[in-house]
Design a protein around this motif. Structure first.
Motif, PDB file in Angstrom:
ATOM      1  N   GLU A  39     -16.801  -9.828 -21.279  1.00  9.54           N
ATOM      2  CA  GLU A  39     -16.783 -10.820 -22.349  1.00  9.54           C
ATOM      3  C   GLU A  39     -17.491 -10.274 -23.585  1.00  9.54           C
ATOM      4  O   GLU A  39     -18.597  -9.718 -23.500  1.00  9.54           O
ATOM      5  CB  GLU A  39     -17.484 -12.095 -21.849  1.00  9.54           C
ATOM      6  CG  GLU A  39     -17.225 -13.314 -22.670  1.00  9.54           C
ATOM      7  CD  GLU A  39     -17.560 -14.596 -21.887  1.00  9.54           C
ATOM      8  OE1 GLU A  39     -16.900 -15.596 -22.145  1.00  9.54           O
ATOM      9  OE2 GLU A  39     -18.491 -14.586 -21.048  1.00  9.54           O
ATOM     10  N   ARG A  40     -16.856 -10.432 -24.737  1.00 11.43           N
ATOM     11  CA  ARG A  40     -17.442 -10.004 -26.010  1.00 11.43           C
ATOM     12  C   ARG A  40     -17.608 -11.223 -26.915  1.00 11.43           C
ATOM     13  O   ARG A  40     -16.644 -11.939 -27.184  1.00 11.43           O
ATOM     14  CB  ARG A  40     -16.546  -8.971 -26.703  1.00 11.43           C
ATOM     15  CG  ARG A  40     -16.389  -7.668 -25.942  1.00 11.43           C
ATOM     16  CD  ARG A  40     -15.536  -6.684 -26.732  1.00 11.43           C
ATOM     17  NE  ARG A  40     -15.374  -5.416 -26.020  1.00 11.43           N
ATOM     18  CZ  ARG A  40     -14.398  -5.157 -25.169  1.00 11.43           C
ATOM     19  NH1 ARG A  40     -13.484  -6.097 -24.915  1.00 11.43           N
ATOM     20  NH2 ARG A  40     -14.317  -3.990 -24.564  1.00 11.43           N
ATOM     21  N   GLU A  94     -14.083 -12.998 -26.846  1.00  9.13           N
ATOM     22  CA  GLU A  94     -12.890 -12.469 -26.194  1.00  9.13           C
ATOM     23  C   GLU A  94     -13.219 -12.186 -24.734  1.00  9.13           C
ATOM     24  O   GLU A  94     -14.301 -11.651 -24.435  1.00  9.13           O
ATOM     25  CB  GLU A  94     -12.426 -11.197 -26.892  1.00  9.13           C
ATOM     26  CG  GLU A  94     -11.154 -10.598 -26.327  1.00  9.13           C
ATOM     27  CD  GLU A  94     -10.730  -9.350 -27.072  1.00  9.13           C
ATOM     28  OE1 GLU A  94     -10.542  -8.299 -26.400  1.00  9.13           O
ATOM     29  OE2 GLU A  94     -10.585  -9.414 -28.314  1.00  9.13           O
ATOM     30  N   SER A  95     -12.325 -12.563 -23.832  1.00  7.96           N
ATOM     31  CA  SER A  95     -12.541 -12.368 -22.402  1.00  7.96           C
ATOM     32  C   SER A  95     -11.420 -11.538 -21.795  1.00  7.96           C
ATOM     33  O   SER A  95     -10.239 -11.801 -22.042  1.00  7.96           O
ATOM     34  CB  SER A  95     -12.615 -13.715 -21.676  1.00  7.96           C
ATOM     35  OG  SER A  95     -13.861 -14.338 -21.888  1.00  7.96           O
ATOM     36  N   LEU A 155     -21.419  -8.851 -20.356  1.00  6.31           N
ATOM     37  CA  LEU A 155     -21.477  -9.677 -21.572  1.00  6.31           C
ATOM     38  C   LEU A 155     -22.049  -8.845 -22.705  1.00  6.31           C
ATOM     39  O   LEU A 155     -23.119  -8.240 -22.580  1.00  6.31           O
ATOM     40  CB  LEU A 155     -22.364 -10.904 -21.331  1.00  6.31           C
ATOM     41  CG  LEU A 155     -22.732 -11.735 -22.565  1.00  6.31           C
ATOM     42  CD1 LEU A 155     -21.486 -12.327 -23.226  1.00  6.31           C
ATOM     43  CD2 LEU A 155     -23.717 -12.847 -22.183  1.00  6.31           C
ATOM     44  N   GLN A 156     -21.316  -8.790 -23.813  1.00  3.47           N
ATOM     45  CA  GLN A 156     -21.776  -8.110 -25.015  1.00  3.47           C
ATOM     46  C   GLN A 156     -21.831  -9.121 -26.160  1.00  3.47           C
ATOM     47  O   GLN A 156     -20.875  -9.886 -26.366  1.00  3.47           O
ATOM     48  CB  GLN A 156     -20.835  -6.964 -25.394  1.00  3.47           C
ATOM     49  CG  GLN A 156     -21.265  -6.210 -26.654  1.00  3.47           C
ATOM     50  CD  GLN A 156     -20.229  -5.200 -27.100  1.00  3.47           C
ATOM     51  OE1 GLN A 156     -19.053  -5.506 -27.200  1.00  3.47           O
ATOM     52  NE2 GLN A 156     -20.673  -3.977 -27.351  1.00  3.47           N
ATOM     53  N   HIS A 175     -26.106  -5.960 -24.644  1.00  6.81           N
ATOM     54  CA  HIS A 175     -25.213  -6.284 -23.531  1.00  6.81           C
ATOM     55  C   HIS A 175     -25.986  -6.339 -22.218  1.00  6.81           C
ATOM     56  O   HIS A 175     -27.097  -5.804 -22.109  1.00  6.81           O
ATOM     57  CB  HIS A 175     -24.080  -5.260 -23.425  1.00  6.81           C
ATOM     58  CG  HIS A 175     -24.499  -3.964 -22.783  1.00  6.81           C
ATOM     59  ND1 HIS A 175     -25.118  -2.948 -23.490  1.00  6.81           N
ATOM     60  CD2 HIS A 175     -24.414  -3.521 -21.496  1.00  6.81           C
ATOM     61  CE1 HIS A 175     -25.378  -1.944 -22.681  1.00  6.81           C
ATOM     62  NE2 HIS A 175     -24.966  -2.272 -21.451  1.00  6.81           N
ATOM     63  N   ILE A 176     -25.382  -6.995 -21.242  1.00  6.27           N
ATOM     64  CA  ILE A 176     -25.877  -6.998 -19.873  1.00  6.27           C
ATOM     65  C   ILE A 176     -24.702  -6.747 -18.941  1.00  6.27           C
ATOM     66  O   ILE A 176     -23.546  -7.043 -19.289  1.00  6.27           O
ATOM     67  CB  ILE A 176     -26.563  -8.333 -19.485  1.00  6.27           C
ATOM     68  CG1 ILE A 176     -25.599  -9.514 -19.670  1.00  6.27           C
ATOM     69  CG2 ILE A 176     -27.843  -8.533 -20.271  1.00  6.27           C
ATOM     70  CD1 ILE A 176     -26.140 -10.834 -19.157  1.00  6.27           C
ATOM     71  N   VAL A 177     -24.981  -6.182 -17.774  1.00 12.05           N
ATOM     72  CA  VAL A 177     -23.966  -5.973 -16.751  1.00 12.05           C
ATOM     73  C   VAL A 177     -24.516  -6.489 -15.427  1.00 12.05           C
ATOM     74  O   VAL A 177     -25.589  -6.064 -14.995  1.00 12.05           O
ATOM     75  CB  VAL A 177     -23.579  -4.485 -16.605  1.00 12.05           C
ATOM     76  CG1 VAL A 177     -22.570  -4.311 -15.473  1.00 12.05           C
ATOM     77  CG2 VAL A 177     -23.011  -3.944 -17.908  1.00 12.05           C
TER      78      VAL A 177
END
Length: 319
Positions: free
Chosen positions: A148-149, A162-163, A260-261, A301-303
């Motif tokens: 997801e941005r 945007e996904s 998520l960014q 961002h996180i992952v």
């Protein structure tokens, strides 16, 4: 029988104080009242917790009931739920008060973050909108990956997102996905736009103005059979609310990877960013981790390699 009468009076007062504390809080007052009403020394409380497989020190329990510290770690939150049973309290009573205490604490530092109440109300609305579209929450799909941005605009607003989804069907005949967008407080979902970007097209759209929830039906160009994988991409144009301070994403049953960014406009850069998580809307936030803003792309961002039930997000401070 003056002694028995006096004892009954003391018990009645303790019970009344507990009822009042459970209704109005704060958390530490309710915990202290509950322990007093049950007549348990902290060592006994600790012993009962150990029988639930939860390890909490007597010192920590003392700090909790004094309000010197708040339970925040996963083990501590497990202890609070166990305490509700040990002290014979209504389910979620202490967790709810803990969440409200956390909201008040957070509000003093960073205003306009999502409250427990707003998340609960949005969850109820989402169930209703999904029912209108004849769709269960998972829709027959298991998420393998979700990237997801999120874009934050020059007015510090949630401009859009945007996904990109990678899914696997766990039943035959799946041909759609329900995209959910929860705008910031004060948003106008009727002015938002949903764009089907890859391997899907937009179907029916439902929204709820008061909570800022929008649900859009994304139709696939094929019917999936159980075991089939599928990739699709969509976007939501928002920009209808005021200053944004965080982005959160809720998850049901355990799933795949989530990334998520959050990208910021060059004219509106935050001073700090951090990751956070919640086991549920009622639980306090935990797992805080500071995130460094990259200079070139102005993003953080996180992952999450494998998401679990709960909430994860990124928050930021403007000054």
């Amino acid at each position: 029988m003056p002694h028995a009468t006096q004892h009954a009076d003391v018990a009645a007062v303790a019970s009344a104080e507990l009822d009042t504390a459970l209704r109005g809080g704060p958390f530490h007052v309710a915990l202290r009242a509950a322990i007093a009403a049950r007549g348990l020394p902290l060592q006994r409380v600790q012993h009962h917790l150990s029988r639930y497989g939860v390890k909490v020190g007597v010192t920590s329990l003392s700090y909790w009931q004094q309000g010197a510290r708040r339970p925040q770690r996963p083990e501590s939150l497990r202890a609070v739920r166990a305490l509700e049973e040990i002290l014979q309290l209504p389910e979620e009573s202490l967790i709810r008060l803990l969440a409200e205490t956390e909201e008040q604490h957070t509000a003093g530092q960073r205003p306009a973050v999502r409250s427990y109440r707003s998340l609960v109300e949005a969850s109820g609305v989402l169930e209703r909108l999904l029912a209108e579209l004849d769709s269960p929450r998972d829709g027959g799909l298991h998420t393998l990956g979700h990237h997801e941005r999120v874009r934050i605009g020059s007015r510090r607003e949630l401009l859009g997102r945007e996904s990109h989804h990678i899914v696997r069907a766990h039943k035959d005949g799946v041909d759609r996905f329900m995209a959910v967008h929860h705008g910031d407080p004060g948003c106008a979902p009727e002015r938002m736009q949903v764009h089907a970007l890859e391997n899907c097209r937009t179907g029916r759209v439902r929204l709820h103005h008061e909570t800022g929830v929008l649900v859009a039906e994304l139709l696939f160009d094929t019917r999936l059979r159980a075991g089939d994988t599928f990739l699709f991409r969509y976007g939501v144009e928002d920009g209808t609310a005021g200053v944004s301070r965080e982005y959160v994403r809720g998850f049901g049953p355990s799933g795949g990877q989530y990334a998520l960014q959050v990208r910021f406009d060059e004219n509106a850069l935050p001073v700090r960013c951090h990751r956070f998580a919640q086991h549920s809307a009622a639980a306090p936030r935990s797992g805080r981790q500071e995130l460094a803003l990259t200079g070139l792309h102005r993003s953080v961002h996180i992952v999450e390699p494998r998401v679990r039930t709960g909430i994860v997000g990124i928050g930021w401070d403007w000054e």
